[in-house]
Structure formats: structure tokens, C-alpha cells
Design a protein around this motif. Structure first.
Motif, PDB file in Angstrom:
ATOM      1  N   ARG A   3     -10.791 -12.546   2.372  1.00 25.94           N
ATOM      2  CA  ARG A   3     -11.670 -11.681   1.566  1.00 25.94           C
ATOM      3  C   ARG A   3     -10.888 -10.494   1.004  1.00 25.94           C
ATOM      4  O   ARG A   3     -11.067 -10.121  -0.153  1.00 25.94           O
ATOM      5  CB  ARG A   3     -12.859 -11.196   2.392  1.00 25.94           C
ATOM      6  CG  ARG A   3     -13.870 -12.300   2.682  1.00 25.94           C
ATOM      7  CD  ARG A   3     -14.955 -11.796   3.548  1.00 25.94           C
ATOM      8  NE  ARG A   3     -14.343 -11.470   4.835  1.00 25.94           N
ATOM      9  CZ  ARG A   3     -14.979 -10.976   5.868  1.00 25.94           C
ATOM     10  NH1 ARG A   3     -16.250 -10.703   5.775  1.00 25.94           N
ATOM     11  NH2 ARG A   3     -14.359 -10.731   6.990  1.00 25.94           N
ATOM     12  N   THR A   4     -10.017  -9.928   1.811  1.00 26.20           N
ATOM     13  CA  THR A   4      -9.201  -8.794   1.365  1.00 26.20           C
ATOM     14  C   THR A   4      -8.256  -9.231   0.249  1.00 26.20           C
ATOM     15  O   THR A   4      -8.107  -8.538  -0.758  1.00 26.20           O
ATOM     16  CB  THR A   4      -8.395  -8.220   2.544  1.00 26.20           C
ATOM     17  OG1 THR A   4      -9.304  -7.838   3.574  1.00 26.20           O
ATOM     18  CG2 THR A   4      -7.572  -7.021   2.117  1.00 26.20           C
ATOM     19  N   THR A   5      -7.642 -10.387   0.439  1.00 23.94           N
ATOM     20  CA  THR A   5      -6.714 -10.906  -0.566  1.00 23.94           C
ATOM     21  C   THR A   5      -7.420 -11.155  -1.886  1.00 23.94           C
ATOM     22  O   THR A   5      -6.953 -10.729  -2.946  1.00 23.94           O
ATOM     23  CB  THR A   5      -6.051 -12.202  -0.068  1.00 23.94           C
ATOM     24  OG1 THR A   5      -5.349 -11.921   1.142  1.00 23.94           O
ATOM     25  CG2 THR A   5      -5.089 -12.761  -1.106  1.00 23.94           C
ATOM     26  N   PHE A   6      -8.580 -11.841  -1.828  1.00 21.93           N
ATOM     27  CA  PHE A   6      -9.289 -12.152  -3.064  1.00 21.93           C
ATOM     28  C   PHE A   6      -9.877 -10.908  -3.721  1.00 21.93           C
ATOM     29  O   PHE A   6      -9.934 -10.819  -4.948  1.00 21.93           O
ATOM     30  CB  PHE A   6     -10.354 -13.221  -2.826  1.00 21.93           C
ATOM     31  CG  PHE A   6      -9.765 -14.584  -2.644  1.00 21.93           C
ATOM     32  CD1 PHE A   6      -9.115 -15.231  -3.681  1.00 21.93           C
ATOM     33  CD2 PHE A   6      -9.821 -15.224  -1.409  1.00 21.93           C
ATOM     34  CE1 PHE A   6      -8.545 -16.484  -3.519  1.00 21.93           C
ATOM     35  CE2 PHE A   6      -9.259 -16.478  -1.233  1.00 21.93           C
ATOM     36  CZ  PHE A   6      -8.625 -17.109  -2.277  1.00 21.93           C
ATOM     37  N   ALA A   7     -10.273  -9.923  -2.931  1.00 22.79           N
ATOM     38  CA  ALA A   7     -10.755  -8.660  -3.502  1.00 22.79           C
ATOM     39  C   ALA A   7      -9.618  -7.946  -4.231  1.00 22.79           C
ATOM     40  O   ALA A   7      -9.811  -7.398  -5.323  1.00 22.79           O
ATOM     41  CB  ALA A   7     -11.334  -7.767  -2.405  1.00 22.79           C
ATOM     42  N   ALA A   8      -8.425  -7.960  -3.644  1.00 25.70           N
ATOM     43  CA  ALA A   8      -7.259  -7.335  -4.287  1.00 25.70           C
ATOM     44  C   ALA A   8      -6.912  -8.060  -5.583  1.00 25.70           C
ATOM     45  O   ALA A   8      -6.626  -7.434  -6.604  1.00 25.70           O
ATOM     46  CB  ALA A   8      -6.061  -7.339  -3.335  1.00 25.70           C
ATOM     47  N   LEU A   9      -6.945  -9.392  -5.537  1.00 30.37           N
ATOM     48  CA  LEU A   9      -6.648 -10.169  -6.751  1.00 30.37           C
ATOM     49  C   LEU A   9      -7.691  -9.936  -7.830  1.00 30.37           C
ATOM     50  O   LEU A   9      -7.358  -9.854  -9.014  1.00 30.37           O
ATOM     51  CB  LEU A   9      -6.560 -11.658  -6.409  1.00 30.37           C
ATOM     52  CG  LEU A   9      -5.331 -12.060  -5.587  1.00 30.37           C
ATOM     53  CD1 LEU A   9      -5.462 -13.508  -5.128  1.00 30.37           C
ATOM     54  CD2 LEU A   9      -4.061 -11.853  -6.381  1.00 30.37           C
ATOM     55  N   ASP A  10      -8.957  -9.783  -7.440  1.00 23.86           N
ATOM     56  CA  ASP A  10     -10.018  -9.517  -8.411  1.00 23.86           C
ATOM     57  C   ASP A  10      -9.806  -8.165  -9.076  1.00 23.86           C
ATOM     58  O   ASP A  10      -9.929  -8.035 -10.297  1.00 23.86           O
ATOM     59  CB  ASP A  10     -11.380  -9.576  -7.728  1.00 23.86           C
ATOM     60  CG  ASP A  10     -12.522  -9.439  -8.716  1.00 23.86           C
ATOM     61  OD1 ASP A  10     -12.510 -10.153  -9.741  1.00 23.86           O
ATOM     62  OD2 ASP A  10     -13.419  -8.605  -8.480  1.00 23.86           O
ATOM     63  N   GLU A  11      -9.462  -7.163  -8.285  1.00 23.37           N
ATOM     64  CA  GLU A  11      -9.208  -5.838  -8.863  1.00 23.37           C
ATOM     65  C   GLU A  11      -7.983  -5.854  -9.769  1.00 23.37           C
ATOM     66  O   GLU A  11      -7.951  -5.219 -10.821  1.00 23.37           O
ATOM     67  CB  GLU A  11      -9.047  -4.808  -7.749  1.00 23.37           C
ATOM     68  CG  GLU A  11      -9.121  -3.405  -8.277  1.00 23.37           C
ATOM     69  CD  GLU A  11      -9.379  -2.366  -7.212  1.00 23.37           C
ATOM     70  OE1 GLU A  11      -8.975  -1.213  -7.439  1.00 23.37           O
ATOM     71  OE2 GLU A  11      -9.979  -2.682  -6.170  1.00 23.37           O
ATOM     72  N   CYS A  12      -6.976  -6.621  -9.367  1.00 27.15           N
ATOM     73  CA  CYS A  12      -5.774  -6.775 -10.189  1.00 27.15           C
ATOM     74  C   CYS A  12      -6.139  -7.444 -11.520  1.00 27.15           C
ATOM     75  O   CYS A  12      -5.670  -7.041 -12.581  1.00 27.15           O
ATOM     76  CB  CYS A  12      -4.764  -7.603  -9.414  1.00 27.15           C
ATOM     77  SG  CYS A  12      -3.079  -7.395  -9.928  1.00 27.15           S
ATOM     78  N   SER A  13      -6.978  -8.455 -11.449  1.00 24.33           N
ATOM     79  CA  SER A  13      -7.433  -9.152 -12.649  1.00 24.33           C
ATOM     80  C   SER A  13      -8.182  -8.204 -13.587  1.00 24.33           C
ATOM     81  O   SER A  13      -7.994  -8.235 -14.800  1.00 24.33           O
ATOM     82  CB  SER A  13      -8.325 -10.333 -12.252  1.00 24.33           C
ATOM     83  OG  SER A  13      -8.857 -10.964 -13.379  1.00 24.33           O
ATOM     84  N   GLN A  14      -9.018  -7.353 -13.019  1.00 21.03           N
ATOM     85  CA  GLN A  14      -9.756  -6.376 -13.833  1.00 21.03           C
ATOM     86  C   GLN A  14      -8.807  -5.404 -14.517  1.00 21.03           C
ATOM     87  O   GLN A  14      -8.990  -5.065 -15.695  1.00 21.03           O
ATOM     88  CB  GLN A  14     -10.760  -5.627 -12.964  1.00 21.03           C
ATOM     89  CG  GLN A  14     -11.928  -6.479 -12.516  1.00 21.03           C
ATOM     90  CD  GLN A  14     -12.836  -5.741 -11.545  1.00 21.03           C
ATOM     91  OE1 GLN A  14     -12.756  -4.525 -11.394  1.00 21.03           O
ATOM     92  NE2 GLN A  14     -13.700  -6.489 -10.886  1.00 21.03           N
ATOM     93  N   SER A  15      -7.779  -4.955 -13.790  1.00 23.14           N
ATOM     94  CA  SER A  15      -6.788  -4.048 -14.389  1.00 23.14           C
ATOM     95  C   SER A  15      -6.063  -4.731 -15.542  1.00 23.14           C
ATOM     96  O   SER A  15      -5.838  -4.126 -16.594  1.00 23.14           O
ATOM     97  CB  SER A  15      -5.758  -3.610 -13.348  1.00 23.14           C
ATOM     98  OG  SER A  15      -6.266  -2.604 -12.542  1.00 23.14           O
ATOM     99  N   ALA A  16      -5.693  -5.987 -15.328  1.00 24.58           N
ATOM    100  CA  ALA A  16      -4.995  -6.730 -16.381  1.00 24.58           C
ATOM    101  C   ALA A  16      -5.882  -6.852 -17.621  1.00 24.58           C
ATOM    102  O   ALA A  16      -5.409  -6.648 -18.745  1.00 24.58           O
ATOM    103  CB  ALA A  16      -4.594  -8.113 -15.866  1.00 24.58           C
TER     104      ALA A  16
END
Length: 75
Positions: A3-16
């Protein structure tokens, strides 16, 4: 934890998306401004350099750099 990993990737995706670039371009740009992080990128395909050019052109604020760093520090 996944969950932590996917939350980080989701936030990274939003930044991109906010920058209008891919996550790969964001990751390269983020790594490129970490002091003493050598990047060695080799390819035989010229089109593979497009994300690298976008990453080089990317300007992250200190705040955004720290936020991205914090996302992945515990993973």
C-alpha cells in the motif's frame, strides 16, 4: 508494504502529470538533481533519448524534490 509503495507511485504519477511528463522522465529528473548521483544512460535507439531530454529540462523545486525523496525513503 504494498500500500505504501503504490501510494508513493500514485503521488509520483500525479506529479508527473502536473509537469506534463512521464513518470520515467520525472524519475530521471529527480535522480539527476541528487548530489553525487552519476547517471550513465546508454542506448542504440535515438528515440530512447527523448525522456532523457525532458528530464534534463525539468526543474523541480526544492520542496518537490524533498517530497519525492520522502515518498521513497522508507520503501
Amino acid at each position: 508494504d504494498d500500500r505504501t509503495t503504490f501510494a508513493a507511485l500514485d503521488e509520483c504519477s500525479q506529479s508527473a502529470r502536473q509537469h506534463g511528463i512521464s513518470m520515467a522522465e520525472l524519475a530521471l529528473g529527480w535522480c539527476g538533481i541528487i548530489p553525487m548521483t552519476p547517471l550513465r544512460l546508454l542506448t542504440r535507439q535515438p528515440e530512447h533519448f527523448a525522456p532523457i531530454q525532458e528530464a534534463i529540462a525539468l526543474t523541480l523545486s526544492d520542496e518537490e524534490h524533498l517530497r519525492l525523496s520522502a515518498l521513497f525513503s522508507g520503501i
